[in-house]
Scaffold this active site. Structure first.
Site, PDB file in Angstrom:
ATOM      1  N   VAL A 142      68.186 -15.162  36.078  1.00 44.56           N
ATOM      2  CA  VAL A 142      66.934 -14.367  36.460  1.00 44.56           C
ATOM      3  C   VAL A 142      66.809 -13.659  38.028  1.00 44.56           C
ATOM      4  O   VAL A 142      66.963 -11.993  38.459  1.00 44.56           O
ATOM      5  CB  VAL A 142      66.191 -14.430  35.697  1.00 44.56           C
ATOM      6  N   ARG A 146      64.375 -22.892  46.680  1.00 44.81           N
ATOM      7  CA  ARG A 146      63.536 -24.621  46.091  1.00 44.81           C
ATOM      8  C   ARG A 146      64.473 -24.872  47.508  1.00 44.81           C
ATOM      9  O   ARG A 146      64.148 -26.087  47.973  1.00 44.81           O
ATOM     10  CB  ARG A 146      65.028 -24.865  45.056  1.00 44.81           C
ATOM     11  N   LYS A 150      58.678 -16.987  29.351  1.00 45.12           N
ATOM     12  CA  LYS A 150      58.414 -17.115  27.684  1.00 45.12           C
ATOM     13  C   LYS A 150      56.925 -18.159  27.065  1.00 45.12           C
ATOM     14  O   LYS A 150      55.886 -17.590  26.552  1.00 45.12           O
ATOM     15  CB  LYS A 150      59.661 -17.058  26.281  1.00 45.12           C
ATOM     16  N   GLU A 164      58.350  -8.385  30.244  1.00 44.15           N
ATOM     17  CA  GLU A 164      59.364  -7.697  29.192  1.00 44.15           C
ATOM     18  C   GLU A 164      60.511  -8.679  28.713  1.00 44.15           C
ATOM     19  O   GLU A 164      60.854  -8.772  27.910  1.00 44.15           O
ATOM     20  CB  GLU A 164      60.162  -6.086  29.169  1.00 44.15           C
ATOM     21  N   GLY A 218      66.086 -10.594  26.038  1.00 40.43           N
ATOM     22  CA  GLY A 218      66.728 -10.213  27.621  1.00 40.43           C
ATOM     23  C   GLY A 218      66.717  -8.460  27.746  1.00 40.43           C
ATOM     24  O   GLY A 218      65.660  -8.072  28.136  1.00 40.43           O
ATOM     25  N   ILE A 240      66.770  -6.160  26.154  1.00 41.99           N
ATOM     26  CA  ILE A 240      66.591  -5.392  25.184  1.00 41.99           C
ATOM     27  C   ILE A 240      65.303  -5.069  24.902  1.00 41.99           C
ATOM     28  O   ILE A 240      64.197  -6.226  25.458  1.00 41.99           O
ATOM     29  CB  ILE A 240      66.511  -5.745  23.708  1.00 41.99           C
ATOM     30  N   ASP A 272      62.527 -22.338  22.327  1.00 45.10           N
ATOM     31  CA  ASP A 272      62.001 -20.856  23.299  1.00 45.10           C
ATOM     32  C   ASP A 272      61.987 -20.237  21.791  1.00 45.10           C
ATOM     33  O   ASP A 272      61.959 -18.672  22.160  1.00 45.10           O
ATOM     34  CB  ASP A 272      63.574 -21.002  23.382  1.00 45.10           C
ATOM     35  N   LYS A 280      59.634 -17.409  21.695  1.00 42.61           N
ATOM     36  CA  LYS A 280      59.437 -15.465  21.848  1.00 42.61           C
ATOM     37  C   LYS A 280      59.081 -14.742  20.113  1.00 42.61           C
ATOM     38  O   LYS A 280      58.179 -13.666  20.453  1.00 42.61           O
ATOM     39  CB  LYS A 280      60.579 -15.386  22.045  1.00 42.61           C
ATOM     40  N   GLY A 287      70.877 -13.493  30.254  1.00 46.06           N
ATOM     41  CA  GLY A 287      71.762 -13.744  31.099  1.00 46.06           C
ATOM     42  C   GLY A 287      71.309 -12.573  32.159  1.00 46.06           C
ATOM     43  O   GLY A 287      70.209 -12.198  32.327  1.00 46.06           O
TER      44      GLY A 287
HETATM   45  N1  HSE Z   1      67.979 -19.661  26.291  1.00 48.29           N
HETATM   46  C1  HSE Z   1      67.651 -18.654  26.022  1.00 48.29           C
HETATM   47  C2  HSE Z   1      69.022 -18.056  25.199  1.00 48.29           C
HETATM   48  C3  HSE Z   1      67.766 -17.239  27.128  1.00 48.29           C
HETATM   49  O1  HSE Z   1      69.739 -18.568  24.760  1.00 48.29           O
HETATM   50  O2  HSE Z   1      68.451 -16.797  24.787  1.00 48.29           O
HETATM   51  C4  HSE Z   1      67.205 -16.350  27.445  1.00 48.29           C
HETATM   52  O3  HSE Z   1      66.248 -16.261  27.184  1.00 48.29           O
END
Ligand code: HSE
Length: 427
Positions: free
Chosen positions: A15, A46, A106, A130, A135, A137, A201, A205, A302
């Protein structure tokens, strides 16, 4: 005279690369739109010596992220490290030092959002996120502003690109392992892909989306979660023959009784718009009392789409500078709303059993379903070698508690060898 705003970036991964590339490539357009010259003052990495996909002045690279959040020259900090440690402390320090913060994290927002928003309020700044959901949207801004006049009753999303990519590839006949490896190679899987495939994940969200859509205090633990590991190619094949496709849906619903939040693989009718959201694409379907049904669609993960979402927050902050219209994120009142336990909510189910092919076994299964108030919509049987059979059935909508109890009873039948899948059906 053009005002310049100094941005400090924490993290230069996928990102981060998208953010830096956009800030450089579209610099003139960003200047025209905002009237502000956005300057990258520092990037915390890093390893300073690592080769990067975008070129930056090596002098702005640092291995000390705490130096950035304390740097008096920096106005906006962009946190792209992910995870809780040290991201949380860095965000707190940045806010305490009077900096606006943009994050794509997130997990941080889902777990610690309320504390961080209130810290931002106390510090007279703001925290934007956001890029944390879907991503590219702009779903968070759309819920906060565009859809804000509505009473939202449903938020249903395909909000994990990795699982959507895997399920779409499996629908095309590829194996789970092949599809996961490709998702990882393309850089949209989480560092630990278990977070994707187990629905963690998507649960983060959904917690974020539901808190905004329903103006409710949502904890990650309020989200029921079933991942995609259990989805077998056989189920995808059966779903196809029955006119469905399988998607990992994150769904939040609000009724007079309370809020229900669930993430689970779902059989969706192939004619529904969500059924055509394939690969890494995401979509969020919203139902509101005045807008009716709406759907937003785009790349959910992405480098570039997510980078664009981050920069949209930077612009939002810049627009508000000097106009006294900031705190868009802080105006939302998060209420305490009753969370409905999963067992008290309803769903339609698809179940697949392996049986011994003996007289009466089918009758005993349908009898048990009936005894638990479950009506069967369709039933299909396929014979297997060695006097065994595979039974697939779809129920009518029923209380989840009734399905739990019926499955328990069916599993105990001597001729039932296993319940291989139990998936939900429809929106
Ligand atoms: N691992 C997440 C996905 C990346 O596949 O949607 C974006 O949050």
């Amino acid at each position: 005279m053009t005002r310049s705003v100094q941005v400090g970036v924490l993290g230069f991964g996928s990102v981060g690369t998208g953010v830096i590339k956009l800030l450089k490539q579209n610099h003139a357009q960003l200047l025209r739109r905002s009237g502000v010259d956005l300057k990258i003052a520092a990037i915390a990495v890093r390893n300073k010596r690592k080769d990067r996909a975008v070129r930056v002045n090596p002098k702005i690279l640092t291995e000390d992220p705490f130096g950035i959040v304390k740097d008096p020259r920096i106005d906006i900090v962009i946190e792209l490290l992910g995870g809780i440690h040290p991201a949380k402390r860095l965000v707190e320090e940045a806010l305490k030092n009077g900096k606006y913060v943009v994050t794509a994290n997130k997990e941080l927002i889902a777990k610690h959002g309320y504390a961080l928003f209130s810290l931002a309020r106390r510090c007279g700044v703001d925290l934007y996120y956001e890029a944390s959901v879907a991503g590219g949207i702009p779903i968070i801004r759309t819920l906060k502003v565009g859809f804000a006049p509505n009473r939202i009753t449903d938020v249903v999303g395909i909000i994990n690109g990795t699982t959507n990519f895997i399920l779409s590839a499996m629908d095309q006949g590829r194996s789970y392992a092949e599809a996961l490896a490709e998702a990882q190679a393309r850089g949209f899987a989480e560092a630990d892909p278990r977070d994707d495939v187990d629905g963690v994940d998507a649960a983060y969200k959904l917690a974020i989306l539901a808190s905004i859509a329903f103006q409710a205090k949502v904890r990650v633990e309020d989200v029921y979660r079933q991942g995609i590991r259990q989805v077998d190619p056989i189920d995808i094949e059966f779903a196809r023959t029955l006119g469905y496709t399988v998607k990992l849906l994150a769904r939040g619903s609000q009724t007079a009784q309370g809020i229900s939040l669930k993430v689970h693989p779902t059989l969706i009718e192939r004619t529904h718009p969500l059924a055509n959201v394939s690969g890494v694409f995401n979509a969020v379907f919203i139902r509101g009392d005045f807008i009716g049904d709406a759907m937003l669609y785009g790349q959910g993960a992405g480098s570039e789409p997510t980078g664009a979402a981050v920069v949209s927050d930077v612009l939002d902050i810049v627009y508000s500078f000097g106009q006294n219209v900031t705190r868009r994120n802080l105006v939302t009142e998060y209420r305490h709303v009753r969370m409905l336990p999963r067992a008290t909510t309803t769903a339609q189910f698809y179940a697949r059993f392996e049986l011994r092919d003996r007289p009466g076994v089918l009758a005993r299964i349908t009898h048990l379903l009936g005894r638990h108030h479950i009506s069967v919509e369709s039933i299909e049987q396929k014979l297997l070698p060695r006097q065994r059979a595979m039974l697939v059935l779809i129920t009518h909508r029923t209380l989840e508690r009734h399905m739990d109890q019926a499955l328990l009873a069916i599993r105990r039948l001597p001729d039932v060898q296993a319940c291989r899948a139990c998936l939900r059906v429809g929106l």
